[in-house]
Design an enzyme around this catalytic site. Structure first.
Site, PDB file in Angstrom:
ATOM      1  N   HIS A   1       0.864  -1.184   0.000  1.00 34.39           N
ATOM      2  CA  HIS A   1       0.000   0.000   0.000  1.00 34.39           C
ATOM      3  C   HIS A   1       0.895   1.226   0.000  1.00 34.39           C
ATOM      4  CE1 HIS A   1      -3.555  -2.237   2.106  1.00 34.39           C
ATOM      5  NE2 HIS A   1      -3.880  -2.015   0.847  1.00 34.39           N
ATOM      6  N   CYS A  18      -2.454   3.255   9.027  1.00 32.61           N
ATOM      7  CA  CYS A  18      -3.514   2.403   8.460  1.00 32.61           C
ATOM      8  C   CYS A  18      -4.536   1.973   9.506  1.00 32.61           C
ATOM      9  CB  CYS A  18      -2.965   1.241   7.660  1.00 32.61           C
ATOM     10  SG  CYS A  18      -1.703   0.296   8.423  1.00 32.61           S
TER      11      CYS A  18
END
Ligand code: ARG
Length: 296
Positions: free
Chosen positions: A178, A274
């Site tokens: 990511h 996150c």
């Protein structure tokens, strides 16, 4: 003064590491002491809550769901700007079950007036939320990661929905699956990033838009500490325990770094950023909005 950030968190009640969909994940290690790591995860989560509150953030904590351990990473559930939320579509079946409970949670936030719109992606687009789509408040644009979880088509989908400038960044390594693992726009305008995670074209695109004085290169050690996966609000930066090097670099630039032991979540490939989803991001600076409201 601090922008007062409103952050969504998901309680770690159902958190565990029981599959591996990125190279950091360690299900075998987790299984050796699931109860111990579970307890440690709850303590780490509480410490993150404390640090975010100390940094001046307002928090909304929702429940996860059994069998969906990675719900604890709400950054992947959607992209939010100006009260409008674009729902994520997950690449792997292991996480696709999160889409429905997150959609219900966002609908509830819309009913509560926190969000004003919740929208879906076009067919065929994979986009894993703010984890792959970082709002840069300094430049007024989205940095959009693609190539690992989110696909190239997500770049256009984000541009179409939000009507804001987007800069695509191709992720070329599995460890930076990511964008938020390797790239972090800091509130003061600097970009903290790990160069080997990006394609040559993407690095050029970044260097075109961000002058050298505002680029902070992270080392492999910083990456492994999940230090790039940081929450930056005003002069405050919340992150997992970091390296002496990076702590020094950030302090020198005037940031106050609050470190939290997030090791149980790093066993799933996650850090502080996150585990959060900012709900309050605006395309105009809060100051500009105030001025507009006054003169309207
Ligand atoms: N185990 C999760 C996954 O692989 C970790 C997600 C962390 N999120 C992030 N935005 N980096 O999907």
């Amino acid at each position: 003064m601090n922008e007062s950030a409103h952050i969504l968190l998901v309680a770690p009640t159902h958190y565990e590491v029981r599959y591996a969909i990125n190279p950091w994940m360690e299900p075998e290690r987790w299984l050796r002491d699931a109860a111990g790591f579970g307890a440690q995860a709850r303590r780490s989560f509480d410490a993150l809550v404390t640090a975010l509150r100390a940094a001046g953030c307002r928090l909304t904590v929702i429940d996860g769901a059994p069998g969906l351990p990675d719900m604890v990473f709400p950054a992947n559930a959607g992209v939010v700007l100006d009260g409008r939320l674009l729902l994520a579509r997950f690449r792997y079946p292991e996480r696709q079950g999160e889409e429905a409970p997150f959609a219900r949670a966002f609908d509830a936030l819309r009913e509560a007036g926190v969000l004003r719109e919740v929208a879906s992606l076009p067919e065929g687009v994979f986009q894993e939320g703010a984890g792959d789509c970082l709002w840069d408040a300094t430049r007024g644009l989205f940095w959009v990661g693609w190539g690992q979880r989110s696909n190239r088509a997500s770049v256009q989908a984000v541009a179409d929905y939000f009507g804001q400038p987007v800069v695509p960044l191709e992720l070329v390594t599995a460890r930076s699956y990511h964008l938020d693992v390797c790239f972090c726009p800091l509130a003061g305008g600097e970009i903290l990033y790990y160069p080997p995670a990006l394609s040559a074209d993407s690095l050029a695109r970044l260097r075109e838009r961000v002058p050298a004085a505002q680029r902070i290169e992270a080392t492999e050690d910083d990456l492994a500490h999940f230090s790039v996966n940081a929450v930056s609000v005003g002069r405050e930066v919340v992150m997992s325990r970091t390296t002496d090097r990076l702590r020094g670099v950030l302090a020198e630039r005037g940031y106050r770094v609050r470190e939290v032991d997030l090791s149980p979540f790093m066993m799933s490939g996650g850090g502080a950023f996150c585990m959060t989803l900012r709900l309050d991001r605006r395309s105009t600076a809060p100051h500009a909005e105030t001025v507009a409201a006054v003169t309207a």
